[in-house]
Design a protein around this motif. Structure first.
Motif, mmCIF file in Angstrom:
data_model
loop_
_atom_site.group_PDB
_atom_site.id
_atom_site.type_symbol
_atom_site.label_atom_id
_atom_site.label_comp_id
_atom_site.label_asym_id
_atom_site.label_seq_id
_atom_site.Cartn_x
_atom_site.Cartn_y
_atom_site.Cartn_z
ATOM 1 N N GLU A 38 -5.434 13.805 2.460
ATOM 2 C CA GLU A 38 -4.798 12.550 2.897
ATOM 3 C C GLU A 38 -4.551 11.622 1.708
ATOM 4 O O GLU A 38 -3.485 11.012 1.592
ATOM 5 N N THR A 39 -5.508 11.532 0.808
ATOM 6 C CA THR A 39 -5.363 10.688 -0.377
ATOM 7 C C THR A 39 -4.270 11.236 -1.290
ATOM 8 O O THR A 39 -3.461 10.483 -1.822
ATOM 9 N N THR A 58 0.862 -1.173 0.000
ATOM 10 C CA THR A 58 0.000 0.000 0.000
ATOM 11 C C THR A 58 0.900 1.225 0.000
ATOM 12 O O THR A 58 2.097 1.138 0.282
ATOM 13 N N PHE A 59 0.328 2.387 -0.300
ATOM 14 C CA PHE A 59 1.119 3.618 -0.281
ATOM 15 C C PHE A 59 1.728 3.833 1.102
ATOM 16 O O PHE A 59 2.894 4.186 1.228
ATOM 17 N N GLY A 60 0.938 3.612 2.138
ATOM 18 C CA GLY A 60 1.425 3.815 3.504
ATOM 19 C C GLY A 60 2.605 2.926 3.849
ATOM 20 O O GLY A 60 3.565 3.368 4.474
ATOM 21 N N ARG A 61 2.538 1.680 3.445
ATOM 22 C CA ARG A 61 3.638 0.748 3.743
ATOM 23 C C ARG A 61 4.886 1.028 2.923
ATOM 24 O O ARG A 61 5.979 0.626 3.304
ATOM 25 N N SER A 62 4.734 1.724 1.802
ATOM 26 C CA SER A 62 5.900 1.997 0.957
ATOM 27 C C SER A 62 6.646 3.267 1.381
ATOM 28 O O SER A 62 7.739 3.530 0.891
ATOM 29 N N LYS A 63 6.055 4.037 2.295
ATOM 30 C CA LYS A 63 6.669 5.301 2.725
ATOM 31 C C LYS A 63 8.084 5.065 3.237
ATOM 32 O O LYS A 63 8.329 4.182 4.048
ATOM 33 N N VAL A 121 3.335 9.789 -2.043
ATOM 34 C CA VAL A 121 4.279 8.779 -1.550
ATOM 35 C C VAL A 121 4.483 7.716 -2.611
ATOM 36 O O VAL A 121 5.616 7.360 -2.954
ATOM 37 N N LYS A 136 -0.909 10.332 0.145
ATOM 38 C CA LYS A 136 -0.582 8.918 -0.089
ATOM 39 C C LYS A 136 -0.186 8.683 -1.547
ATOM 40 O O LYS A 136 0.755 7.937 -1.823
#
Length: 79
Positions: free
Chosen positions: A44-45, A10-15, A51, A48
């Motif tokens: 927020e979107t 996910t975008f969050g995990r790739s940060k 990122v 992401k």
């Protein structure tokens, strides 16, 4: 679909991570915004998506099925 030797994040995990090549599967709202920055996209979107777009060192692809002869400014379309 993820392959055993290719990560799907996910975008969050790739940060904070970097990859040579990245493929992004955007939501409809994300793609609408990529085509027209005046389109509504929650902050927020958008963060992401940023990122995800900045993880690639060499190549970035955005999966999108354009209409016939549709031009998306800033993108090269491959079929």
């Amino acid at each position: 679909m993820a392959s055993a030797d290719l990560p799907a994040l996910t975008f969050g995990r790739s940060k904070g991570l970097g990859f040579d090549r990245v493929i992004i599967h955007p939501t409809k709202e994300m793609m609408d915004w990529l085509k027209n920055a005046q389109s509504a996209l929650k902050a927020e979107t958008r963060a992401k998506l940023y990122v995800g777009l900045t993880r690639a060192r060499h190549a970035l692809a955005v999966v999108y099925d354009p209409a016939d002869r549709e031009v998306v400014t800033g993108f090269t379309v491959f079929k």
